[in-house]
Write a protein that holds these residues in place. Structure first.
Motif, PDB file in Angstrom:
ATOM      1  N   UNK A 169       6.083  -7.848  -1.770  1.00 43.68           N
ATOM      2  CA  UNK A 169       6.962  -7.934  -0.605  1.00 43.68           C
ATOM      3  C   UNK A 169       8.305  -7.241  -0.811  1.00 43.68           C
ATOM      4  N   UNK A 170       8.809  -7.236  -2.038  1.00 42.06           N
ATOM      5  CA  UNK A 170      10.083  -6.573  -2.286  1.00 42.06           C
ATOM      6  C   UNK A 170       9.950  -5.060  -2.146  1.00 42.06           C
ATOM      7  N   UNK A 171       8.795  -4.508  -2.498  1.00 42.06           N
ATOM      8  CA  UNK A 171       8.647  -3.048  -2.525  1.00 42.06           C
ATOM      9  C   UNK A 171       7.763  -2.486  -1.414  1.00 42.06           C
ATOM     10  N   UNK A 172       7.132  -3.350  -0.622  1.00 40.29           N
ATOM     11  CA  UNK A 172       6.179  -2.883   0.394  1.00 40.29           C
ATOM     12  C   UNK A 172       6.778  -1.848   1.335  1.00 40.29           C
ATOM     13  N   UNK A 173       8.004  -2.078   1.779  1.00 41.50           N
ATOM     14  CA  UNK A 173       8.616  -1.176   2.754  1.00 41.50           C
ATOM     15  C   UNK A 173       8.781   0.235   2.208  1.00 41.50           C
ATOM     16  N   UNK A 174       9.062   0.340   0.912  1.00 45.28           N
ATOM     17  CA  UNK A 174       9.243   1.667   0.334  1.00 45.28           C
ATOM     18  C   UNK A 174       7.939   2.450   0.248  1.00 45.28           C
ATOM     19  N   UNK A 175       6.804   1.770   0.071  1.00 48.71           N
ATOM     20  CA  UNK A 175       5.512   2.465   0.082  1.00 48.71           C
ATOM     21  C   UNK A 175       5.259   3.073   1.464  1.00 48.71           C
ATOM     22  N   UNK A 176       5.635   2.337   2.502  1.00 48.09           N
ATOM     23  CA  UNK A 176       5.482   2.853   3.864  1.00 48.09           C
ATOM     24  C   UNK A 176       6.431   4.018   4.099  1.00 48.09           C
ATOM     25  N   UNK A 177       7.662   3.878   3.606  1.00 51.62           N
ATOM     26  CA  UNK A 177       8.668   4.923   3.823  1.00 51.62           C
ATOM     27  C   UNK A 177       8.288   6.218   3.119  1.00 51.62           C
ATOM     28  N   UNK A 178       7.682   6.104   1.916  1.00 51.42           N
ATOM     29  CA  UNK A 178       7.286   7.288   1.157  1.00 51.42           C
ATOM     30  C   UNK A 178       5.851   7.723   1.440  1.00 51.42           C
ATOM     31  N   UNK A 179       5.195   7.032   2.390  1.00 52.04           N
ATOM     32  CA  UNK A 179       3.823   7.348   2.792  1.00 52.04           C
ATOM     33  C   UNK A 179       2.832   7.260   1.625  1.00 52.04           C
ATOM     34  N   UNK A 180       3.053   6.334   0.724  1.00 54.03           N
ATOM     35  CA  UNK A 180       2.134   6.108  -0.394  1.00 54.03           C
ATOM     36  C   UNK A 180       1.151   5.015   0.006  1.00 54.03           C
ATOM     37  N   UNK A 181      -0.122   5.256  -0.265  1.00 51.29           N
ATOM     38  CA  UNK A 181      -1.187   4.346   0.148  1.00 51.29           C
ATOM     39  C   UNK A 181      -0.977   2.943  -0.437  1.00 51.29           C
ATOM     40  N   UNK A 182      -1.309   1.932   0.356  1.00 47.79           N
ATOM     41  CA  UNK A 182      -1.126   0.548  -0.074  1.00 47.79           C
ATOM     42  C   UNK A 182      -2.030   0.181  -1.256  1.00 47.79           C
ATOM     43  N   UNK A 183      -3.069   0.964  -1.522  1.00 50.52           N
ATOM     44  CA  UNK A 183      -3.890   0.706  -2.710  1.00 50.52           C
ATOM     45  C   UNK A 183      -3.068   0.876  -3.985  1.00 50.52           C
ATOM     46  N   UNK A 184      -2.100   1.778  -3.948  1.00 47.01           N
ATOM     47  CA  UNK A 184      -1.213   1.960  -5.096  1.00 47.01           C
ATOM     48  C   UNK A 184      -0.289   0.751  -5.224  1.00 47.01           C
ATOM     49  N   UNK A 185       0.168   0.239  -4.085  1.00 48.92           N
ATOM     50  CA  UNK A 185       0.991  -0.971  -4.096  1.00 48.92           C
ATOM     51  C   UNK A 185       0.231  -2.146  -4.714  1.00 48.92           C
ATOM     52  N   UNK A 186      -1.005  -2.365  -4.271  1.00 49.37           N
ATOM     53  CA  UNK A 186      -1.768  -3.509  -4.775  1.00 49.37           C
ATOM     54  C   UNK A 186      -2.061  -3.349  -6.270  1.00 49.37           C
ATOM     55  N   UNK A 187      -2.369  -2.126  -6.688  1.00 52.45           N
ATOM     56  CA  UNK A 187      -2.640  -1.870  -8.104  1.00 52.45           C
ATOM     57  C   UNK A 187      -1.403  -2.133  -8.959  1.00 52.45           C
TER      58      UNK A 187
END
Length: 475
Positions: free
Chosen positions: A380-398
């Motif tokens: 939750x702390x970093x989720x918004x930045x993955x969206x902002x940088x257009x990085x796939x959420x699979x990288x976030x979960x990993x």
């Protein structure tokens, strides 16, 4: 009437975090006081800050209870695992596993075998706690008989246990991470394989190499033979002693809920103690609460088997409750929000974003005391930045699993750190250097982030900018 509150500034957050670290050092390193007291006193740091920010006692109590509630499943699992360990020792299940392990495992490949056996068990069951409390205890006994340093054995046990905790579709942390990151469970696991596979291979090689160093100076196998003789003297050892262990593993593999399954396993252990170990039914049932007790005069037997029971877990449960409460308080007064805001402006590329996710996960374990907290903070702390940088959420979960799940046993007061140290009888700081799978997962994740390897991007049309945060909120 609503009351104005505000978010803490970075100076206030820093003072609280530094104060927490000082309290932990003073209580544990200087005064040798229980870690539970250090966590309890740390509550007051956050409460004083909350009052300064305008929060009421009632609001902070609500945050505290919410934090504890997030980890109640882990508390219940600890309770049932304590009962299971007690009855499985009394029923001869754990002694039989140790006996057969001593008869077939070569000392030179023991560490590698321990890592693989615990990895397979955790993948099949989805629980690192259950793996350490069953197969892990057996491996500690075998390693002790071979004369291998117990911190090294514990490192192999925990590394293997967290392979499944991180990868198994039966693991609660795996499912929770996929859900928090809004990623399909199968895709989440596939994404983690890019990190976990090389980490598993690397750890296997390390355990093999270290194991082979013992070939020239391995202890005489007479020590293992003496241990087997002692086990056979005090317990009835037969193949059917393993039926409860096989049953529990199969039930967990069939996705049966962990708490009732482990409870059923504890019941089977008590029945086995009554049927095959010459205990009365009442004595067998009592071991689920008080644990198993033996005075054999053989240090190996006494040190290994005088454990288990629900009562054995009380100090661990209290510690985890205090740690969870601290995490809930910190979330309530806005400490996590402030850290999130500062990370948003700093993490402007895949490498920094990966590092920030790992740090957020470790932060959740360090200050929240539980894997559940770490998964929430990392995602939750970093989720918004993955969206902002257009990085796939699979990288976030990993990355969330890498920063949250695998760093849990590295923190002495986290649920995983306390549990592993208690069950395996080795302090967190002693086994920490040997968590090679866990460290490799973190290192490989960072390398991928800064090199761009296996970093996937979405096809969103525009990059989001971080939002401006309000300095005042209403509750």
């Amino acid at each position: 009437m609503s009351k104005k509150t505000r978010l803490p500034n970075i100076a206030e957050v820093s003072i609280v975090l530094i104060g927490f670290i000082l309290i932990m050092y003073l209580f544990i390193g200087v005064l040798s006081l229980p870690i539970q007291l250090a966590l309890f006193v740390s509550w007051f740091l956050v409460i004083f800050l909350g009052l300064k920010l305008g929060h009421t006692y009632r609001d902070m109590q609500k945050g505290l209870l919410n934090g504890i509630n997030q980890g109640m499943e882990a508390v219940l699992v600890l309770t049932t695992v304590g009962a299971l360990i007690g009855t499985w020792i009394a029923g001869g299940i754990v002694p039989s596993i140790i006996y057969y392990g001593l008869s077939i495992i070569n000392p030179s490949i023991f560490l590698f075998a321990t890592f693989v056996i615990c990895a397979v068990t955790s993948l099949a069951t989805g629980t690192s706690f259950g793996t350490a409390g069953t197969a892990g205890i057996a491996m500690m006994g075998i390693g002790h008989s071979f004369g291998i340093p117990l911190p090294l054995v514990a490192g192999a046990v925990i590394s293997g246990a967290y392979v499944g905790d991180k990868l198994s579709p039966l693991s609660d942390t795996t499912v929770m991470t996929a859900s928090l990151s809004k990623v399909d469970l199968v895709e989440h696991i596939r994404s983690m394989l890019f990190v976990s596979t090389p980490a598993f291979v690397g750890a296997s090689i390390l355990y093999l190499l270290v194991g082979f160093l013992y070939i020239d100076r391995s202890p005489s196998l007479s020590q293992a033979e003496d241990a087997m003789s002692s086990l056979a003297k005090y317990f009835h050892i037969e193949w059917y002693m393993l039926i409860p262990a096989i049953t529990v593993i199969l039930m967990l593999s069939l996705k049966k809920p962990s708490i009732p399954t482990i409870t059923f396993g504890a019941l089977l252990g008590a029945i086995w103690a009554y049927l095959f170990q010459d205990m009365t039914l009442l004595e067998a049932i009592k071991t689920s609460y008080n644990g198993y007790s033996i005075e054999s005069g053989v240090d190996f037997i006494d040190n290994l088997l005088n454990r288990g029971g629900i009562a054995w877990m009380f100090e661990v449960i209290i510690l985890i409750i205090f740690a969870l409460g601290l995490g809930g308080l910190m979330e309530q007064v806005g400490i996590l929000k402030v850290i999130c805001n500062n990370m948003l402006s700093w993490a402007n590329n895949a490498g920094k974003l990966t590092l920030s996710t790992l740090l957020a996960g470790f932060f959740g374990n360090f200050f929240g005391g539980a894997a559940y907290v770490s998964l929430i903070t990392a995602s939750k702390i970093t989720e918004e930045n993955y969206e902002r940088l257009k990085i796939d959420k699979r990288v976030l979960s990993r990355n969330t699993e890498a920063g949250g799940t695998v760093t849990t046993p590295m923190v002495p007061w986290s649920d995983g750190g306390v549990y592993m140290a208690t069950v395996l009888g080795v302090s967190t700081l002693s086994y920490l250097p040997f968590l090679w799978f866990n460290f490799l997962v973190v290192i490989i994740s960072i390398i991928y982030g800064f090199t761009g390897k296996f970093i996937w991007y979405t096809n969103n049309s525009e990059i989001k900018k971080p939002e401006t945060d309000q300095s005042t909120i209403r509750v």
